[in-house]
Scaffold this active site. Structure first.
Site, PDB file in Angstrom:
ATOM      1  N   GLY A  51       0.999  -1.224   0.025  1.00  0.00           N
ATOM      2  CA  GLY A  51      -0.077   0.074  -0.003  1.00  0.00           C
ATOM      3  C   GLY A  51       0.748   1.326   0.154  1.00  0.00           C
ATOM      4  N   ASP A  59      -0.162   2.141   8.431  1.00  0.00           N
ATOM      5  CA  ASP A  59      -0.481   1.234   9.503  1.00  0.00           C
ATOM      6  C   ASP A  59      -0.066   1.364  10.909  1.00  0.00           C
ATOM      7  OD1 ASP A  59      -2.392   0.629   7.453  1.00  0.00           O
ATOM      8  OD2 ASP A  59      -2.177  -1.699   7.650  1.00  0.00           O
ATOM      9  N   ARG A  94       1.239  -5.684  -5.053  1.00  0.00           N
ATOM     10  CA  ARG A  94       1.322  -6.697  -4.004  1.00  0.00           C
ATOM     11  C   ARG A  94       1.662  -8.060  -4.312  1.00  0.00           C
ATOM     12  NH1 ARG A  94      -0.629  -4.648   0.868  1.00  0.00           N
ATOM     13  NH2 ARG A  94      -2.039  -2.831   0.736  1.00  0.00           N
ATOM     14  N   ASP A 148       5.155  -7.807   5.859  1.00  0.00           N
ATOM     15  CA  ASP A 148       5.135  -8.829   4.542  1.00  0.00           C
ATOM     16  C   ASP A 148       6.514  -8.621   3.576  1.00  0.00           C
ATOM     17  OD1 ASP A 148       3.004 -10.451   5.835  1.00  0.00           O
ATOM     18  OD2 ASP A 148       1.474  -9.337   4.797  1.00  0.00           O
ATOM     19  N   LYS A 170       8.033   0.722   5.679  1.00  0.00           N
ATOM     20  CA  LYS A 170       6.778   1.666   5.183  1.00  0.00           C
ATOM     21  C   LYS A 170       5.518   0.928   5.775  1.00  0.00           C
ATOM     22  CE  LYS A 170       4.398   0.079   2.651  1.00  0.00           C
ATOM     23  NZ  LYS A 170       3.513  -0.783   1.783  1.00  0.00           N
ATOM     24  N   THR A 171       4.557   1.671   6.242  1.00  0.00           N
ATOM     25  CA  THR A 171       3.297   1.567   6.335  1.00  0.00           C
ATOM     26  C   THR A 171       2.383   2.530   7.025  1.00  0.00           C
ATOM     27  OG1 THR A 171       1.278  -0.083   6.676  1.00  0.00           O
ATOM     28  CG2 THR A 171       3.382  -0.420   8.121  1.00  0.00           C
TER      29      THR A 171
END
Ligand code: FBP
Length: 546
Positions: free
Chosen positions: A77, A201, A141, A172, A198-199
Site C-alpha cells: 500500500g 498502519d 502486492r 510482509d 513503510k506502512t
C-alpha cells in the site's frame, strides 16, 4: 506535466539529514542478535543472514568505491514519503559516485520478476521530491517468495549491473526482502538486499524501528478530516458520525487520531480482543455512550472504528483462522464463483464456527469467506464495519427506547478514511525521515550489508540528532501460520495496552465520551512555527518519553 503551486514550492524543500549522514560514515557494529521468537528455527532458515549485529553509523573517513548500480521496489500500500526514500537513496548513491545509477522496478515486486524497469534520472527524480504517492514507479502486492521469481530477478539484476536492491514495504514485504537476501547470499550471487520500513498502519515498529514511514502524514490527514467532521457535528448537533479508519490489523491509526481529536468513542481492536468482547458487547458500549450524551440533550457525536476490528472479536478471529485453513485446502483452489466458495466454506467449517458465520450479517460473512490478498490477509477495507455498527447501535437504541432506558434521537453518517491519506504530500517529519531512510540505505549498501533494514532513531529530537544505522531483519522474526503453513515473518506490532499512548487515551476517554471535548487539528502545515510544522505523532511523543 502541470504541477500545483504547493508542489512547486515543496520541490525546493531540502529534507534534513542526521548529522552522521552529512559526510562520510563508519559502521559501528553492536553485539550479535537473535530473532524475537523461534530462534532455532529462524537460524536454520536463514543461515547466512541470522545473528548479524545492529549497525550504527558515525562520522568516518571517505571510502573509494567503483561505480555500481542499485535497484528499488515499492511494495504494498502507498504511504506518504515513498518518493523521498527514493530521492534520499538517489542522492546517497550519486554522492558515492556520480556514475552510479538507480533503477526502479515498475508496479512493485512484479516488476523485478517481469523485468519491467526504468532508470531514475536526475530530471525524473526532481519532479517527485517531497511529493506524496508512489507513482514515480508504482507499487504492487506481488509476493516475492518462490525460487523461480528470485532466479528471474537475478537475471535482470545482472543485466543492469545492479549490486543492491532496496525493497520499501511493510512487515510482509520486508519478510520477503529477507528471504531474498538469504537466497542470494546462499547462492553467492553478490546482490545485497536492504529493506525500508513503510506502512501507514504503523505496525512495523519495535525496539529498533520507532515508526514506519507514512504513519505521521496519514494520521495527520485523517485527523484534519475528523476535526472538520467534529466541528460540523458540533455545529448542527444532529448526527452521530461513524468513521472507519484504515489500519488492516493494528489500531495505531485510530488511537493516534483519537489522541489528536478527542472523539466521543474510539474502539481499539486490541482491547476488544483482550476483554474477549463479542460484537454485541461492542455495540452496547457505543450505544451506552450515545444514551449518556442523549440524556444531557447531546444527540450527536463521533465514533472512530479501526478497520481491522472484526478480526479481533475473539469468536470471529477463531472463525477467520479456520476459514484461512479451509480456503488453503487444495479442493478450494479450483473454485471460481463466490457462491460456490461460500457453500464450500460452509460445508467445511466446524459446528461452532459455522454458527458464528451464520450469525453474521450476510455481507460481512461473504467478505470473510471470499478471497484473501496475496499475503493471505482478509481484505478488511472492503467490510463496511462503520455501517454495520451504526445499524446495530440503532437497533439496540430502539429496544432501549421502548423500555425507557434511552430518550433521544439517533441519526447517523458514515465515513471511511483510508485512501484519502495514503498519498498525501509528506509532512515535514515524513519528508525528512524518508529522505534519511533512503540516504541511509545507500550507506548500508556501501558497507556491503545485506538482509538489513534501514533504520533512523531518536526522531523526536531535531533531525541533526537522529541516529542512523541498520538492523538485521531476522532479528524481528518469528514463526506464524500463513495460508495454512508455519512461516517465518516479521512480528507485527499491535497496540500495547500497557503502552503510554493507550494508557493516556484510557485515562481520558470517559471524559471525552461525555463532554464535547473535540480538538480540531487542521491541515498539515509545511511553513511556520516549529510547534505547528514539525511535531511528530502523539503516539511517538508518548512512547519516547524516557
Ligand atoms: P501496507 O501494509 O501494504 O502498507 O498497506 C496498508 C493498507 O493501507 C491497509 O491500511 C489497508 O487495509 C490496505 O492497505 C488496503 O489495501 P489495498 O491498497 O490493496 O486496497
Amino acid at each position: 506535466m502541470t504541477i500545483s503551486n504547493l508542489q512547486k514550492a515543496r520541490a525546493a524543500y531540502q529534507p534534513k539529514l542526521p548529522k552522521a549522514l552529512q559526510g562520510p560514515v563508519k559502521a559501528v557494529e553492536g553485539a550479535a542478535t537473535q530473532s524475537v521468537g523461534n530462534q532455532a528455527e529462524i537460524k536454520e532458515l536463514f543461515p547466512n543472514t541470522y545473528g548479524m549485529p545492529v549497525i550504527t553509523f558515525e562520522p568516518g573517513d571517505p571510502i573509494e568505491l567503483p561505480p555500481f548500480n542499485v535497484g528499488i521496489i515499492l511494495s504494498g500500500g502507498q504511504a506518504p514519503g515513498g518518493h523521498n526514500v527514493i530521492s534520499g537513496l538517489f542522492d546517497g548513491v550519486k554522492s558515492l559516485n556520480p556514475a552510479n545509477k538507480l533503477y526502479g522496478f515498475i508496479l512493485g515486486p512484479g516488476g523485478l520478476v517481469d523485468h519491467n524497469y526504468m532508470e531514475i534520472t536526475p530530471e525524473l527524480m526532481d519532479q517527485y521530491r517531497n511529493t506524496g504517492g508512489f507513482d514515480i514507479i508504482g507499487s504492487g502486492r506481488t509476493k516475492l517468495e518462490e525460487e523461480d521469481q528470485f532466479e528471474k530477478g537475478i537475471q535482470i539484476l545482472r543485466e543492469l549491473g545492479i549490486k543492491a536492491l532496496v525493497i520499501i514495504g511493510g512487515d510482509d514485504s520486508n519478510t520477503n526482502a529477507c528471504v531474498l537476501a538469504e537466497y542470494y547470499a546462499a547462492k553467492k550471487y553478490g546482490v545485497q538486499v536492504i529493506g525500508c520500513p513503510k506502512t501507514i498502519d504503523g505496525d512495523l515498529k519495535n525496539e529498533q524501528i520507532e515508526t514506519s514511514f507514512g504513519f505521521d502524514t496519514a494520521c495527520k490527514t485523517y485527523s484534519e478530516m475528523i476535526g472538520n467532521i467534529q466541528r460540523d457535528c458540533n455545529s448542527s448537533r444532529k448526527y452521530w458520525h461513524f468513521i472507519k479508519l484504515m489500519g488492516r490489523s493494528a489500531s495505531h491509526i485510530a488511537l493516534e487520531c483519537a489522541l489528536q481529536c478527542q472523539p466521543n468513542v474510539c474502539l481499539i481492536s486490541e482491547e476488544v480482543e483482550a476483554k474477549a468482547m463479542s460484537l454485541d458487547d461492542v455495540v452496547t458500549y457505543i450505544a451506552q455512550a450515545v444514551a449518556t450524551r442523549a440524556a444531557e440533550g447531546n444527540n450527536f457525536g463521533t465514533v472512530l472504528i479501526p478497520e481491522g476490528i472484526i478480526e479481533f472479536i475473539p469468536a470471529i478471529k477463531k472463525l477467520i483462522a479456520e476459514l484461512n485453513d479451509v480456503l488453503a485446502m487444495p479442493e478450494a483452489q479450483s473454485i471460481t464463483s463466490a457462491n460456490e466458495q461460500i457453500e464450500f466454506v460452509k460445508g467445511h467449517l466446524s459446528y461452532e464456527n459455522l454458527a458464528v458465520f451464520k450469525s453474521l450479517p450476510s455481507d460481512v460473512a461473504a467478505q470473510l469467506a471470499l478471497d484473501r490478498d496475496p499475503h493471505g490477509n482478509v481484505q478488511v477495507s472492503l467490510i463496511e464495519t462503520e455501517k454495520l455498527l451504526s445499524r446495530m447501535v440503532a437497533d439496540k437504541l430502539a429496544v432501549w427506547k421502548r423500555s425507557g432506558k434511552y430518550v433521544g434521537k439517533f441519526g447517523s453518517q458514515h465515513h471511511f478514511f483510508g485512501y484519502e491519506g495514503r498519498c498525501a504530500a509528506p509532512s515535514n517529519y515524513d519528508a525528512d525521515y524518508c529522505y534519511s531512510l533512503g540516504y541511509n540505505a545507500s550507506r548500508l549498501i556501501a558497507n556491503g550489508k545485506t538482509g538489513y533494514m534501514s533504520v533512523i532513531k531518536n526522531t523526536t529530537a531535531p533531525a541533526a540528532e537522529w541516529v542512523a544505522g541498520g538492523v538485521p531483519i531476522t532479528m524481528m522474526m518469528n514463526l506464524e501460520k500463513r495460508n495454512g503453513k508455519m512461516k517465518p515473518v516479521i512480528r507485527k506490532a499491535l497496540v500495547e495496552l500497557d503502552g503510554a499512548p493507550f494508557k493516556f487515551f484510557a485515562a481520558h476517554r470517559e471524559q471525552w465520551a461525555k463532554e464535547t471535548a473535540y480538538v480540531y487539528p487542521g491541515p498539515i502545515q509545511y511553513w511556520g512555527p516549529s510547534e505547528v510544522c514539525d511535531q511528530t505523532t502523539k503516539t511517538l511523543q508518548l512512547e519516547q518519553v524516557k
